[in-house]
Design an enzyme around this catalytic site. Structure first.
Site, short mmCIF file in Angstrom:
data_model
loop_
_atom_site.label_atom_id
_atom_site.label_comp_id
_atom_site.label_asym_id
_atom_site.label_seq_id
_atom_site.Cartn_x
_atom_site.Cartn_y
_atom_site.Cartn_z
CB THR A 14 73.81 29.46 42.32
OG1 THR A 14 72.64 28.66 42.44
CG2 THR A 14 74.46 29.64 43.66
CB VAL A 15 77.45 30.91 39.05
CG1 VAL A 15 78.80 31.54 38.75
CG2 VAL A 15 77.64 29.50 39.61
CD GLU A 131 91.02 29.60 38.03
OE1 GLU A 131 90.89 28.40 38.29
OE2 GLU A 131 92.10 30.12 37.69
N GLY A 136 85.55 25.17 41.20
CA GLY A 136 84.96 26.35 41.82
C GLY A 136 85.96 27.44 42.14
CB ILE A 138 90.43 25.53 43.80
CG1 ILE A 138 89.69 25.00 45.02
CG2 ILE A 138 91.91 25.20 43.87
CD1 ILE A 138 89.81 23.48 45.18
CG ASP A 203 80.60 18.19 37.33
OD1 ASP A 203 80.29 19.25 36.77
OD2 ASP A 203 81.31 18.14 38.35
CE LYS A 207 83.58 20.48 38.00
NZ LYS A 207 83.02 20.17 39.34
#
Lengths: 429, 429
Positions: A14-15, A131, A136, A138, A203, A207
């Protein structure tokens, strides 16, 4: 570096596809904003034949990410393979040694090996930017390393796993139990292949560990994060908390205390009318408190093709603009290993008890809380739900986690509880 | 540039003293984060004798800001004098010509002369940074020039004048009319010397013009901002809007349309449960919508010593780190003069009418709205407030500003209105 900035991208999920699309769609815009064209030279992914929603014919295909990472015609290696070790780590190291800068969205890798990778990058005079690894789209990494660089950070908090926030808000809005909404989320494709990464808080814990490092100038230390997932959050607790003016969030909190660095990711109550309390669905929010700036709140999509690719692009743009920064905002050799500290900062707590319906039950509970040194702010007793047990909610005044632990361990011994007590921290936000 | 970064600061009001304090308090932190000590060489302000809350004895005093701007031992000129012309502009130009980089918090100057100053700076190879000019401690300039550099921005919105938001939220919470709260704000020192800068929407308009330029790659054009202040917002409207589920905010909105660039700063209704609607007191919020990132919301203190100084420091840190960027995110010579466009994007509107209490009055209103092509979403008629007039609220479906203008001009001719109609745009946020 050539007058172009030439990217090699490994990982076309996806990314990765999102990144390709932005570079194709906004070639002019990016060139205007950076002063040079940004182009893709080489790409790699597990399955060449997979149908992907982008025209990749102009890029050289490599079966091996290593070939992308070390190609002579690549300036920046964009690692979107994922995984906290293996080819992701190996290829990043190879890219750095081959003189490439690196952009990655890999939170697990950074949380576990960030210090090692940053040290290597800085020895070699390269940059690693990430980043997209936290929250995501932000721009929280940039906000903390750059915008708040004049601040001593006091506390960082955040809701940083959209899937968990989706599950918790959906439980409340639909009145459904955890298992049902978990199944919904699975069918919607919101869960990682290993769902404990999401609902187990891992997850989000990755972060938080990354944010802590930047906030406090310490070596990233994921293993020191106290983690509890959302699996034990019941629809009952969500409803009762709402009754008392709170929402339940999987909230990360990091703060430096005289005893060391507290990092925890756990279900907490926050006031329903606070920005964190009002956060619905998959949206993320990070709250940073600095000694000068006060409280800054950043909110946006925490995942998804567009938002995450947007964050990857912001890193690529910085490299194109020749912005070169230490990986964690200050040189890795300077980062201290923080003393990990279990949560000791006092807070109010929510306690839910199912009491047996017999005289003196409440008095026994009050005695235990009193013995633990816990004073009660508010208590609410509900009607007899089934003739045999009585739900009782307690909101305490500020107390220590140790006192709460003592009370929760002692309460079953009173013999008046119908089931194990539930306690949740009420975070001041 | 020396191995130190040497600052010259002109203007020692709240923000200037805030900057001095951070540099004194966080000398070590700043040096760690930038790789070099940041020191203050020279300072200047109007009144040397004024009692200031900081020890300034280590810095050379200059009576003339020009002497600071051009001193040989200054690398960065920090302009905190203020004013949209005169010494602020002259000293910045002199600093640039003398080879200095510039940091400023001067929104008025940038809104009116930003293009000219950016062109000069870029001709001379210097940078001007101005994070503190918009929304105080909120890192919105950096977010837009850097974090969203991979996005085409669709819309920028914001509540960017804390004083106005304080007045509006205080009117509601205390149930006080505008004049009373305005007077309170004056006594609390919340108002500029010329209060129309605040309540007239001019200060916020300056900020919006700056954001527009960055968002759309256009030359800053304050004169094209449609501005309306909060002076005509009544406690009645605040209450009625709340009844219908809205809050009234002084909201800036900029968006590029096929007809040109719309920029407006005006009192609008926003849903009470939206992030903008929930914004209380002096806090600011900026909402940016990008084609990839979706909606990003940034919230924090929009003014005050600490937050604004924090933003100034973020700029100083970037210069210390040798980050060099075009002033508005892309070279000034590349910025296009946008075609200014009056607001034409359709929206729902709130209309408040005081009708005479006689038969057929409502029918006449409905006829005018129908003639204007406006359809009604919701209407609420209140009880006779004083026996002679009946308050009626209308929330329209989406319609054009032209249709609303036509209706508002035509309604008094029906002869059934007790006073002029009030209309407010309901912004989709």
């Amino acid at each position: 570096m050539s007058s172009h900035l030439r990217l090699g991208i490994a990982g076309l999920g996806t990314v990765g596809i999102g990144v390709v699309k932005i570079i194709q769609r906004h070639a002019d815009l990016l060139s205007k904003r950076t002063g040079k064209p940004i182009t893709i030279t080489a790409i790699s992914a597990r399955d060449r034949m997979k149908n992907r929603d982008a025209d990749l014919s102009a890029y050289r295909w490599e079966d091996d990410p290593m070939a992308v990472a070390t190609a002579n015609d690549v300036d920046v290696y964009v690692e979107l393979v994922g995984g906290d070790n293996g080819i992701a780590k190996d290829s990043i190291e190879a890219a750095l040694r081959a003189g490439k800068d690196v952009v990655t969205a890999n939170k697990a890798l950074l949380a576990l090996h960030g210090q090692e990778l940053a040290t290597l990058a800085e020895e070699l005079g390269r940059v690693i930017r990430f980043e997209a690894a936290v929250a995501g789209g932000i721009p929280v990494i940039k906000a903390m390393t750059e915008s708040l660089a004049g601040n001593e950070v006091k506390r960082v908090m955040g809701v940083m796993n959209g899937t968990c926030n989706y599950i918790l808000t959906r439980m409340e809005s639909a009145g459904l139990p955890y298992d049902a909404v978990f199944e919904e989320a699975r069918q919607l494709g919101y869960l990682e292949a290993d769902p404990t990464l999401d609902v187990g808080g891992i997850d989000a814990g990755h972060k938080l560990a990354i944010l802590s490092s930047i906030a406090f100038g310490t070596q990233v230390n994921f293993n020191a994060v106290e983690i509890e997932g959302i699996e034990r959050v019941s629809i009952d607790d969500i409803r009762r908390a709402a009754d008392m003016g709170y929402k339940i969030k999987l909230l990360g909190v990091a703060q430096m205390t005289p005893r060391g660095l507290e990092q925890r990711m756990s279900p907490c109550l926050v006031p329903a009318d606070s920005p964190l309390g009002q956060l619905m669905g998959g949206t993320n929010m990070v709250v940073v408190e600095g000694d000068s700036v006060g409280q800054i709140v950043l909110r946006g999509a925490g995942a998804g093709e567009g938002p995450t690719a947007s964050a990857v692009l912001s890193d690529i743009v910085e490299i194109a603009r020749d912005v070169r920064m230490p990986v964690f905002g200050q040189p890795a050799v300077q980062l201290k290993a923080a003393q990990p500290a279990r949560t000791a900062v006092p807070a109010a707590y929510y306690i839910r008890l199912e009491l047996q319906d017999k005289p003196g039950a409440l008095a026994k509970v009050a005695t235990v809380l009193g013995d633990a040194g816990i004073s009660i702010d508010r208590m609410r007793q509900y009607g007899h739900s089934d003739g045999s047990s009585v739900p009782v909610l307690v909101v305490t005044h500020k107390t220590t986690p140790d006192a709460i632990d003592y009370a929760i361990e002692t309460l079953p011994g009173t013999g008046v509880l119908q089931s194990d007590p539930v306690e949740l921290r009420i975070e001041e936000v």
